[in-house]
Motif scaffolding. Structure first.
Motif, PDB file in Angstrom:
ATOM      1  N   SER A   1       6.739   1.013   8.996  1.00 13.63           N
ATOM      2  CA  SER A   1       5.879   0.855   7.822  1.00 13.63           C
ATOM      3  C   SER A   1       5.418  -0.589   7.682  1.00 13.63           C
ATOM      4  O   SER A   1       5.835  -1.483   8.432  1.00 13.63           O
ATOM      5  CB  SER A   1       6.635   1.282   6.565  1.00 13.63           C
ATOM      6  OG  SER A   1       7.658   0.325   6.255  1.00 13.63           O
ATOM      7  N   GLU A   2       4.593  -0.821   6.665  1.00 15.38           N
ATOM      8  CA  GLU A   2       4.104  -2.168   6.343  1.00 15.38           C
ATOM      9  C   GLU A   2       4.946  -2.825   5.239  1.00 15.38           C
ATOM     10  O   GLU A   2       4.521  -3.833   4.656  1.00 15.38           O
ATOM     11  CB  GLU A   2       2.630  -2.105   5.931  1.00 15.38           C
ATOM     12  CG  GLU A   2       1.691  -1.629   7.024  1.00 15.38           C
ATOM     13  CD  GLU A   2       1.709  -2.520   8.254  1.00 15.38           C
ATOM     14  OE1 GLU A   2       1.918  -3.740   8.102  1.00 15.38           O
ATOM     15  OE2 GLU A   2       1.528  -1.999   9.377  1.00 15.38           O
TER      16      GLU A   2
ATOM     17  N   LYS B   1       0.849  -1.193   0.000  1.00 16.87           N
ATOM     18  CA  LYS B   1       0.000   0.000   0.000  1.00 16.87           C
ATOM     19  C   LYS B   1       0.884   1.242   0.000  1.00 16.87           C
ATOM     20  O   LYS B   1       2.078   1.185   0.306  1.00 16.87           O
ATOM     21  CB  LYS B   1      -0.923   0.006   1.217  1.00 16.87           C
ATOM     22  CG  LYS B   1      -0.220   0.202   2.543  1.00 16.87           C
ATOM     23  CD  LYS B   1      -1.229   0.289   3.688  1.00 16.87           C
ATOM     24  CE  LYS B   1      -0.567   0.550   5.022  1.00 16.87           C
ATOM     25  NZ  LYS B   1      -1.556   0.681   6.110  1.00 16.87           N
TER      26      LYS B   1
ATOM     27  N   ASP C   1      10.170   6.094   9.879  1.00 16.79           N
ATOM     28  CA  ASP C   1       8.933   5.777   9.154  1.00 16.79           C
ATOM     29  C   ASP C   1       9.049   4.407   8.483  1.00 16.79           C
ATOM     30  O   ASP C   1       8.085   3.635   8.478  1.00 16.79           O
ATOM     31  CB  ASP C   1       8.660   6.837   8.086  1.00 16.79           C
ATOM     32  CG  ASP C   1       8.283   8.179   8.688  1.00 16.79           C
ATOM     33  OD1 ASP C   1       7.855   8.202   9.859  1.00 16.79           O
ATOM     34  OD2 ASP C   1       8.430   9.204   7.996  1.00 16.79           O
TER      35      ASP C   1
ATOM     36  N   GLU D   1       2.482   4.494   1.354  1.00 13.42           N
ATOM     37  CA  GLU D   1       2.797   5.049   2.672  1.00 13.42           C
ATOM     38  C   GLU D   1       3.753   6.226   2.501  1.00 13.42           C
ATOM     39  O   GLU D   1       4.646   6.185   1.644  1.00 13.42           O
ATOM     40  CB  GLU D   1       3.461   3.985   3.562  1.00 13.42           C
ATOM     41  CG  GLU D   1       2.564   2.807   3.889  1.00 13.42           C
ATOM     42  CD  GLU D   1       3.269   1.777   4.753  1.00 13.42           C
ATOM     43  OE1 GLU D   1       3.086   1.799   5.980  1.00 13.42           O
ATOM     44  OE2 GLU D   1       4.009   0.954   4.188  1.00 13.42           O
ATOM     45  N   ASN D   2       3.563   7.237   3.295  1.00 12.21           N
ATOM     46  CA  ASN D   2       4.480   8.380   3.284  1.00 12.21           C
ATOM     47  C   ASN D   2       5.668   8.058   4.182  1.00 12.21           C
ATOM     48  O   ASN D   2       5.567   8.086   5.408  1.00 12.21           O
ATOM     49  CB  ASN D   2       3.768   9.646   3.779  1.00 12.21           C
ATOM     50  CG  ASN D   2       2.711  10.115   2.792  1.00 12.21           C
ATOM     51  OD1 ASN D   2       2.923  10.070   1.576  1.00 12.21           O
ATOM     52  ND2 ASN D   2       1.579  10.571   3.309  1.00 12.21           N
TER      53      ASN D   2
END
Length: 437
Positions: free
Chosen positions: A246-247, A233, A242, A235-236
């Motif tokens: 994140s994923e 997906k 970060d 993500e910033n």
């Protein structure tokens, strides 16, 4: 009687040297081609750690939202996110588990004797070495305290130790990686692996890393991955923190589960972990999904032995069948030419069974000689594979099982090819040839 049959076979070879040579050469070529492909297939599919493969499990978690798919057969990502890997590693169960990632550094010493070079590294937790039976020649693995504090320590391979320190005991010496110095705490011995089964995401047959460092250094040094990193997906991601939250999946994770009860208990734990993460806004699927695959299941899941390899083995056996078809024609011509001699032997009291067995011994002897020569040709073929494909250098070999299989296959196939000619010649009617004499 067997010795007598062997003597008769050898006399037959000497009477027809050209035909015998052609048959042996045909068998040898067929066996050489077959054993080359079969040996590579055998080494690729062999259990890399047979005494422990059913106790080591790769861990997968279904982290994607409902409706998103992955390219795996079960739609589960092959790696974990950093946060999941850290959470599972810090969990109380099981006793042995490992999180790891592939990266690399510029390697050099505080000396002009060795030019700087790029070295591949594996960031891993301490249990890696005991779980995967990594042998040491000097020192050992870093401590749990050093892992937790992200200490600048490392373990190096024997090959790298030979290159940097001429094979001497290098424990306590410093190696520079990029801009930082790291102290050597261990040197691993030659580690005979057919394939890098613990990291099939980044080249199953690639060379193992020369550098092993604490996993905690990933966050401390903000290290980048040299392996596969995949997201599902948008993500910033503006900072390294970060990325860690994140994923994106980029960490491999293994657990050692020695009994079925431990596997069941760990499965229950993973289910509860997924439920806990759902309460925090992650893992939105209704049904928690995870996967635990042992070493051999993980190899099959990753298609280590591809369909191309299987087709190549099938084609090589078909080539062997073509060689045997040619041998069949030569055997028919040779044995039928010997019919008058067989007729005389039958008239002197030799039974059909004795004549049949004599000719089978002869074709078995052909197969044995052709099988030995085929091993030589197979070794030449495997040498060509090793030189053409560097990542096959550890698997393009013949182990004892393959060395013993070559003459067995050659003898068996030659006997099958010789059944009809031997049966045909043993039916010779003695009266016909006695009259002709």
């Amino acid at each position: 009687m067997l010795l007598h049959y062997l003597d008769l076979s050898w006399r037959s070879f000497k009477r027809t040297p050209l035909v015998s040579f052609l048959m042996v050469l045909a068998i040898a070529i067929g066996i050489g081609v077959t054993m080359t492909s079969l040996s590579v297939y055998h080494m690729m599919s062999a259990d890399p750690i047979p005494h422990k493969s059913s106790q080591l499990y790769n861990v997968q978690l279904q982290t994607m939202d409902e409706g998103h798919t992955w390219w795996t057969g079960d739609d589960i990502p092959m790696q974990l996110t950093y946060q999941d890997a850290v959470n599972l590693h810090n969990a109380p169960t099981p006793d042995k588990k490992v999180a790891m990632m592939r990266t690399g550094f510029s390697v050099y010493l505080d000396s002009d004797k060795v030019k700087p070079f790029t070295g591949e590294a594996r960031m891993t937790t301490p249990d890696f070495f005991s779980m995967f039976d990594v042998p040491f020649i000097y020192g050992g693995v870093w401590s749990v305290q050093q892992e937790q504090s992200a200490a600048p320590v490392l373990v190096i391979s024997k090959e790298l130790n030979d290159k940097l320190f001429a094979g001497e005991n290098s424990i306590g010496k410093l190696v520079y990686l990029d801009d930082d110095s790291y102290q050597i705490v261990g040197v691993i011995d030659d580690w005979p692996l057919n394939l890098k089964y613990y990291d099939l995401n980044n080249g199953a047959f690639d060379k193992i890393a020369d550098l092993f460092l604490p996993f905690s250094l990933i966050k401390a040094k903000e290290l980048t991955s040299w392996g596969n990193s995949n997201g599902w997906k948008h993500e910033n991601i503006n900072t390294y923190a970060d990325r860690l939250q994140s994923e994106i999946v980029w960490i491999q994770f293994w657990a050692q589960l020695d009994t079925p009860e431990q596997k069941t208990a760990y499965g229950d734990y993973l289910t509860s972990y997924i439920e806990e993460q759902k309460k925090r806004g992650r893992f939105t699927r209704e049904k928690p999904e995870y996967s635990l695959r042992d070493v051999n299941q993980w190899m099959e899941y990753n298609n280590v032995v591809s369909e191309d390899n299987k087709i190549l083995v099938s084609l090589s056996f078909m080539f062997l069948a073509v060689c045997l078809a040619n041998i069949l024609g030569l055997l028919l011509a040779k044995f039928l030419r010997r019919a008058p001699e067989v007729g005389v032997r039958r008239a002197l009291g030799a039974s059909k069974r004795q004549v049949f067995l004599q000719h089978l011994v002869e074709v078995a002897m052909l197969g044995f000689i052709g099988g030995l020569l085929g091993i030589v040709l197979a070794q030449i073929g495997l040498l060509g594979v090793r030189q053409s494909y560097e990542y096959y250098k550890n698997i393009a070999t013949m182990d004892l099982a393959m060395l013993l299989s070559a003459p067995v296959i050659a003898i068996t196939t030659c006997i099958i090819a010789g059944l009809y000619p031997a049966w045909l010649v043993c039916k010779t009617n003695p009266a016909i040839y006695l009259k002709s004499q």
